[in-house]
Scaffold this motif. Structure first.
Motif, short mmCIF file in Angstrom:
data_model
loop_
_atom_site.label_atom_id
_atom_site.label_comp_id
_atom_site.label_asym_id
_atom_site.label_seq_id
_atom_site.Cartn_x
_atom_site.Cartn_y
_atom_site.Cartn_z
N GLU A 65 -13.99 -2.40 5.75
CA GLU A 65 -13.51 -2.35 4.36
C GLU A 65 -12.06 -1.91 4.42
OE1 GLU A 65 -15.66 -0.46 1.21
OE2 GLU A 65 -17.60 -0.79 2.16
N ALA A 66 -11.20 -2.62 3.73
CA ALA A 66 -9.78 -2.29 3.85
C ALA A 66 -8.99 -2.75 2.63
CB ALA A 66 -9.19 -2.91 5.12
N LEU A 67 -7.80 -2.18 2.51
CA LEU A 67 -6.85 -2.54 1.47
C LEU A 67 -5.78 -3.44 2.08
CD1 LEU A 67 -5.54 -2.16 -1.37
CD2 LEU A 67 -4.49 -0.05 -0.49
N VAL A 68 -5.67 -4.64 1.56
CA VAL A 68 -4.68 -5.60 2.07
C VAL A 68 -3.82 -6.11 0.92
CG1 VAL A 68 -6.00 -6.35 4.09
CG2 VAL A 68 -6.37 -7.47 1.89
N ALA A 69 -2.54 -6.37 1.23
CA ALA A 69 -1.61 -6.94 0.26
C ALA A 69 -1.14 -8.30 0.77
CB ALA A 69 -0.41 -6.02 0.07
N ARG A 70 -0.92 -9.23 -0.13
CA ARG A 70 -0.40 -10.53 0.29
C ARG A 70 0.97 -10.34 0.91
NH1 ARG A 70 -0.12 -12.45 -4.75
NH2 ARG A 70 1.55 -13.82 -4.03
N LYS A 71 1.20 -10.99 2.05
CA LYS A 71 2.44 -10.80 2.77
C LYS A 71 3.65 -11.18 1.93
CE LYS A 71 0.63 -11.35 7.48
NZ LYS A 71 0.62 -12.21 8.70
N ASP A 72 3.48 -12.20 1.07
CA ASP A 72 4.63 -12.67 0.29
C ASP A 72 5.04 -11.70 -0.81
OD1 ASP A 72 2.64 -13.09 -1.59
OD2 ASP A 72 2.73 -15.28 -1.49
N THR A 73 4.27 -10.62 -1.01
CA THR A 73 4.67 -9.60 -2.00
C THR A 73 5.71 -8.65 -1.43
OG1 THR A 73 2.94 -8.03 -1.34
CG2 THR A 73 2.37 -9.66 -3.06
N GLY A 74 5.77 -8.56 -0.11
CA GLY A 74 6.69 -7.64 0.53
C GLY A 74 6.20 -6.21 0.56
N VAL A 75 4.99 -5.96 0.04
CA VAL A 75 4.43 -4.60 0.02
C VAL A 75 4.00 -4.21 1.44
CG1 VAL A 75 2.57 -3.14 -0.83
CG2 VAL A 75 3.68 -4.77 -2.37
N SER A 76 4.46 -3.06 1.91
CA SER A 76 4.16 -2.65 3.28
C SER A 76 3.41 -1.33 3.37
CB SER A 76 5.46 -2.54 4.09
OG SER A 76 6.34 -1.58 3.50
N ASP A 77 3.23 -0.64 2.24
CA ASP A 77 2.45 0.59 2.25
C ASP A 77 1.78 0.78 0.88
OD1 ASP A 77 4.48 1.54 0.54
OD2 ASP A 77 5.48 2.65 2.13
N VAL A 78 0.88 1.74 0.80
CA VAL A 78 0.11 1.94 -0.43
C VAL A 78 1.03 2.31 -1.59
CG1 VAL A 78 -1.76 3.23 -1.51
CG2 VAL A 78 -1.93 2.62 0.91
N ALA A 79 2.03 3.13 -1.34
CA ALA A 79 2.95 3.53 -2.41
C ALA A 79 3.65 2.32 -3.02
CB ALA A 79 3.97 4.53 -1.88
N GLY A 80 3.82 1.27 -2.24
CA GLY A 80 4.49 0.07 -2.71
C GLY A 80 3.68 -0.75 -3.70
N LEU A 81 2.44 -0.32 -3.96
CA LEU A 81 1.60 -1.04 -4.91
C LEU A 81 1.90 -0.68 -6.36
CD1 LEU A 81 -1.88 -0.84 -3.12
CD2 LEU A 81 -0.40 -2.84 -3.33
#
Length: 349
Positions: A126-142
């Protein structure tokens, strides 16, 4: 902390449960003896998720242990729907995450079930993933982003915990309640920026996403989640021997995961309809205890002596209450009473 949307009322849950019951167990009329057509009946809820459950199902371990029973396996997408089905008296035994279990114990009318086994401890499955094209690289970036997860699930709980650790409130992101298949579709359309979800959907998202954290990391930081197995109070009252047979089957599956990994891979591959390579990789991401560990003080414990799982469920309920996901955490006595360990560990020998 700002209030996030609460779950549906018990009345709505019950209405949903009746729909689940009629769809999942059509033709199995309910009665006090838990039988249909003269045969004893067990209705078991499971997830299409790598675990000992799939081995028990694939190898028909329970059918072999209980030859006189009519056993129905019913697939669910999330713990919220499992809770609904228990409310509608449509299940006897089911897999359930520790977070939806804590939810089920809350309120004036807790769901009449008890935890009786541990299927696995959430890890990188189970994990938290962001689409690469968003440029988000850490949880704070959400912050300000749209994040999907199945509400009232272990992933939902872990997402809230991850946001808190990163210094964000739930209101800092746009939370969307979606089931795994709907998450995949929304991801592909670009409707969501990130998601906290489990296998096998998770592996598909990793192909075009960046993992920000996992339940293994969230757990190590003090908020572990587990896949439990719960049994209805009705089944405990009418057929404790069936629960013993089921526990033995689950214990055998956990042993097979260690002693016959190739056989475990074959079973999971067949049940999920995936390649053996993918099945092996998915199993490697979970944390599976031995039967001896399950009944140790570190985890479920034994009859009259609950293990650390008691504190994990208690902490989960308190966290959910603090997040306004439930009105109030159940009492310590209510949580302790929701443990069913009768016969453990002797029944496994």
């Amino acid at each position: 902390m700002s209030r996030v949307p609460e779950g549906p009322s018990r009345r709505l849950l019950l209405a949903g449960a009746l729909g689940v019951a009629s769809a999942a167990v059509t033709g199995c009329s309910s009665n006090d003896e838990g039988s249909s057509g003269g045969a004893k009946r067990l209705r078991i809820g499971y997830f299409a998720f790598p675990s000992g459950d799939l081995i028990v199902k694939n190898r028909k371990l329970l059918e072999k242990a209980l030859p006189g029973y009519e056993i129905t396996w019913i697939k669910f997408d999330s713990g919220a729907s499992v809770n609904q089905a228990f409310l509608g008296k449509a299940l006897d035994i089911a897999a359930l995450g520790s977070s939806p279990f804590a939810r089920g114990l809350s309120g004036a009318s807790p769901i009449p079930y008890k935890v009786a086994w541990i299927l696995d401890v959430a890890g990188d499955n189970e994990a938290l993933v962001a689409r690469k094209d968003t440029g988000v690289s850490d949880v704070a970036g959400l912050k300000g982003r749209t994040v999907a997860t199945p509400f009232a699930s272990t992933s939902h709980y872990s997402l809230l915990a991850a946001l808190e650790t990163a210094g964000l409130e739930a209101s800092d992101v746009k939370l969307v309640d979606l089931q795994p298949q709907a998450i995949l579709a929304a991801w592909q359309r670009g409707d969501i920026d990130a998601t906290y979800v489990w296998l096998p959907t998770l592996d598909e998202l990793r192909k075009t996403g960046r993992q920000l954290t996992s339940s293994k990391q969230v757990g190590a930081a003090g908020k572990p989640t587990l896949d439990l197995a719960v049994v209805s109070d009705d089944l405990i009252a009418r057929d404790p021997k069936a629960i013993e047979a089921w526990r033995k089957s689950e214990a055998e599956a956990l042993r097979l995961l260690k002693s016959d990994p190739d056989g475990a891979v074959d079973a999971v591959s067949a049940e999920l309809g995936i390649s053996k390579t993918d099945a092996r990789a998915q199993l490697a991401q979970g944390v599976f205890l031995t039967p001896e560990q399950v009944t140790s003080p570190d985890w479920l414990g034994t009859d009259g002596n609950p293990g650390r799982l008691l504190s994990y469920v208690t902490d989960t309920a308190r966290f959910l209450a603090g997040q306004k996901q439930i009105d109030a955490a159940p009492s310590a006595a209510a949580i302790r009473d929701a443990f069913y360990a009768k016969g453990l560990p002797d029944v496994l020998k």
